[in-house]
Write a protein that holds these residues in place. Structure first.
Motif, PDB file in Angstrom:
ATOM      1  N   ASN A   1     105.715  14.090  34.024  1.00  0.00           N
ATOM      2  CA  ASN A   1     105.901  15.099  35.050  1.00  0.00           C
ATOM      3  C   ASN A   1     104.717  15.025  35.993  1.00  0.00           C
ATOM      4  O   ASN A   1     103.666  14.491  35.632  1.00  0.00           O
ATOM      5  CB  ASN A   1     106.023  16.507  34.453  1.00  0.00           C
ATOM      6  CG  ASN A   1     106.985  17.376  35.239  1.00  0.00           C
ATOM      7  OD1 ASN A   1     107.059  17.271  36.466  1.00  0.00           O
ATOM      8  ND2 ASN A   1     107.721  18.237  34.553  1.00  0.00           N
ATOM      9  N   TRP A   2     104.882  15.551  37.194  1.00  0.00           N
ATOM     10  CA  TRP A   2     103.811  15.430  38.173  1.00  0.00           C
ATOM     11  C   TRP A   2     104.003  16.462  39.281  1.00  0.00           C
ATOM     12  O   TRP A   2     105.051  17.079  39.416  1.00  0.00           O
ATOM     13  CB  TRP A   2     103.804  14.033  38.778  1.00  0.00           C
ATOM     14  CG  TRP A   2     105.023  13.700  39.593  1.00  0.00           C
ATOM     15  CD1 TRP A   2     105.205  13.855  40.940  1.00  0.00           C
ATOM     16  CD2 TRP A   2     106.256  13.179  39.081  1.00  0.00           C
ATOM     17  NE1 TRP A   2     106.468  13.454  41.310  1.00  0.00           N
ATOM     18  CE2 TRP A   2     107.132  13.026  40.201  1.00  0.00           C
ATOM     19  CE3 TRP A   2     106.706  12.807  37.812  1.00  0.00           C
ATOM     20  CZ2 TRP A   2     108.424  12.538  40.057  1.00  0.00           C
ATOM     21  CZ3 TRP A   2     107.996  12.321  37.688  1.00  0.00           C
ATOM     22  CH2 TRP A   2     108.830  12.190  38.780  1.00  0.00           C
TER      23      TRP A   2
ATOM     24  N   ASP B   1     106.869  24.829  44.466  1.00  0.00           N
ATOM     25  CA  ASP B   1     107.152  24.411  43.094  1.00  0.00           C
ATOM     26  C   ASP B   1     105.945  24.698  42.212  1.00  0.00           C
ATOM     27  O   ASP B   1     104.794  24.656  42.665  1.00  0.00           O
ATOM     28  CB  ASP B   1     107.477  22.923  43.038  1.00  0.00           C
ATOM     29  CG  ASP B   1     108.796  22.590  43.718  1.00  0.00           C
ATOM     30  OD1 ASP B   1     109.440  23.519  44.232  1.00  0.00           O
ATOM     31  OD2 ASP B   1     109.170  21.410  43.740  1.00  0.00           O
ATOM     32  N   ARG B   2     106.219  24.959  40.917  1.00  0.00           N
ATOM     33  CA  ARG B   2     105.148  25.315  39.988  1.00  0.00           C
ATOM     34  C   ARG B   2     105.218  24.458  38.741  1.00  0.00           C
ATOM     35  O   ARG B   2     106.309  24.131  38.256  1.00  0.00           O
ATOM     36  CB  ARG B   2     105.210  26.795  39.596  1.00  0.00           C
ATOM     37  CG  ARG B   2     104.895  27.749  40.708  1.00  0.00           C
ATOM     38  CD  ARG B   2     105.200  29.187  40.327  1.00  0.00           C
ATOM     39  NE  ARG B   2     104.431  29.624  39.191  1.00  0.00           N
ATOM     40  CZ  ARG B   2     104.933  29.867  37.982  1.00  0.00           C
ATOM     41  NH1 ARG B   2     106.227  29.666  37.743  1.00  0.00           N
ATOM     42  NH2 ARG B   2     104.162  30.276  37.001  1.00  0.00           N
ATOM     43  N   LEU B   3     104.036  24.112  38.251  1.00  0.00           N
ATOM     44  CA  LEU B   3     103.900  23.377  36.997  1.00  0.00           C
ATOM     45  C   LEU B   3     102.925  24.176  36.142  1.00  0.00           C
ATOM     46  O   LEU B   3     101.782  24.412  36.549  1.00  0.00           O
ATOM     47  CB  LEU B   3     103.338  21.983  37.280  1.00  0.00           C
ATOM     48  CG  LEU B   3     103.460  20.901  36.202  1.00  0.00           C
ATOM     49  CD1 LEU B   3     104.916  20.518  36.006  1.00  0.00           C
ATOM     50  CD2 LEU B   3     102.667  19.674  36.627  1.00  0.00           C
TER      51      LEU B   3
ATOM     52  N   LEU C   1      99.194  14.638  37.453  1.00  0.00           N
ATOM     53  CA  LEU C   1     100.164  13.822  36.735  1.00  0.00           C
ATOM     54  C   LEU C   1      99.977  14.008  35.233  1.00  0.00           C
ATOM     55  O   LEU C   1      98.848  14.067  34.742  1.00  0.00           O
ATOM     56  CB  LEU C   1     100.008  12.340  37.090  1.00  0.00           C
ATOM     57  CG  LEU C   1     100.132  11.965  38.568  1.00  0.00           C
ATOM     58  CD1 LEU C   1      98.748  11.941  39.224  1.00  0.00           C
ATOM     59  CD2 LEU C   1     100.785  10.609  38.731  1.00  0.00           C
ATOM     60  N   ILE C   2     101.101  14.070  34.515  1.00  0.00           N
ATOM     61  CA  ILE C   2     101.098  14.232  33.061  1.00  0.00           C
ATOM     62  C   ILE C   2     101.634  12.942  32.442  1.00  0.00           C
ATOM     63  O   ILE C   2     102.777  12.550  32.719  1.00  0.00           O
ATOM     64  CB  ILE C   2     101.984  15.410  32.608  1.00  0.00           C
ATOM     65  CG1 ILE C   2     101.749  16.639  33.484  1.00  0.00           C
ATOM     66  CG2 ILE C   2     101.757  15.696  31.135  1.00  0.00           C
ATOM     67  CD1 ILE C   2     100.366  17.231  33.386  1.00  0.00           C
ATOM     68  N   HIS C   3     100.826  12.278  31.628  1.00  0.00           N
ATOM     69  CA  HIS C   3     101.222  11.011  31.011  1.00  0.00           C
ATOM     70  C   HIS C   3     101.254  11.129  29.489  1.00  0.00           C
ATOM     71  O   HIS C   3     100.473  11.879  28.890  1.00  0.00           O
ATOM     72  CB  HIS C   3     100.227   9.906  31.368  1.00  0.00           C
ATOM     73  CG  HIS C   3     100.369   9.376  32.758  1.00  0.00           C
ATOM     74  ND1 HIS C   3     101.232   8.353  33.085  1.00  0.00           N
ATOM     75  CD2 HIS C   3      99.756   9.749  33.918  1.00  0.00           C
ATOM     76  CE1 HIS C   3     101.132   8.098  34.390  1.00  0.00           C
ATOM     77  NE2 HIS C   3     100.255   8.928  34.915  1.00  0.00           N
ATOM     78  N   SER C   4     102.143  10.341  28.884  1.00  0.00           N
ATOM     79  CA  SER C   4     102.117  10.152  27.435  1.00  0.00           C
ATOM     80  C   SER C   4     101.611   8.747  27.157  1.00  0.00           C
ATOM     81  O   SER C   4     101.429   7.953  28.082  1.00  0.00           O
ATOM     82  CB  SER C   4     103.525  10.327  26.847  1.00  0.00           C
ATOM     83  OG  SER C   4     104.383   9.304  27.321  1.00  0.00           O
TER      84      SER C   4
END
Length: 231
Positions: free
Chosen positions: A48-49, A83-85, A36-39
């Motif tokens: 995004n996650w 899917d790719r991140l 998980l990407i947090h601000s």
């Protein structure tokens, strides 16, 4: 859990594409395989996650990427969907790993078992003249939360939920169909009781002759005195 605070950009490729420009963010890598990407804002939702199961692979930046200031590239791949991140890191400000152990789960105030206990103690919340027969009345397909009798001494099956949806109505319908085959109980009426009942569930219940009752949890606990209300 691994917590990384980094200056990074993020690119997602899957059913759609998304790009997060370079900024300082928190990257959470959880033991269940999610990323998980947090601000520092936007409440609890990640920017995004990637849901589990996924794999994380570290890639060395090429010459052009290194010249642009990138020090690390992480490729996160979703095993099932493909899917790719891609997380492009310019600077790592903190990188810590913690062992949380097994989580016991969330214990909610007002869970269904407690609502059942409170309603059994205050069965008059269903209406004047109601009396309790028993809690957890067992049927061949599972226990009905409460079996009661109304002021006409007819059997009433009560299904209790925190939030009442269509599945709860369907569950009570199955109980009623079975219980109404028992000549010692029949006819059995149904009451669908919840702290909140969704409109679709109410419509379905009323169409099947099931009465809906919204439970006031604080009132059942004796913490809400109607005489002290302004409105």
């Amino acid at each position: 859990m691994r917590l990384v605070i980094a200056q990074c950009s993020v690119d997602y490729a899957g059913r759609l594409t998304a790009h997060l420009p370079m900024a300082t963010r928190l990257i959470m890598l959880k033991s269940d395989g999610s990323v998980l990407i947090h601000s520092d804002g936007g409440s609890y939702k990640p920017l995004n996650w990637m849901t589990p199961p996924c794999t994380v692979r570290q890639i060395e930046p090429d010459a052009e990427q290194a010249e642009a200031g990138l020090t690390e590239l992480w490729e996160v791949s979703q095993t099932k969907t493909g899917d790719r991140l891609v997380i492009s890191i310019a600077e790592v400000l903190a990188d810590d790993t913690y062992e949380f152990g097994v989580d016991p789960g969330l214990v909610k105030d007002g869970v269904e078992a407690h609502l059942q206990e409170l309603l059994a103690e205050h069965i008059e919340a269903l209406g004047e003249g109601f009396s309790l027969v028993r809690r957890e009345y067992m049927t061949a397909i599972g226990p009905v939360d409460i079996l009661a009798r109304d002021d006409g001494q007819k059997s009433v099956a009560v299904e209790i939920k925190r939030r009442g949806d269509i599945d709860g109505v369907e569950q009570l319908t199955r109980y009623l169909e079975l219980m109404n085959r028992d000549p010692l109980l029949s006819p059995v009426q149904g009451v669908f009781a919840a702290q909140e009942i969704k409109p679709q569930a109410r419509t379905l219940a009323e169409d099947r002759g099931i009465r809906c009752v919204v439970l006031d949890y604080d009132a059942l606990r004796g913490m809400d005195d109607p005489e002290t209300r302004l409105f």
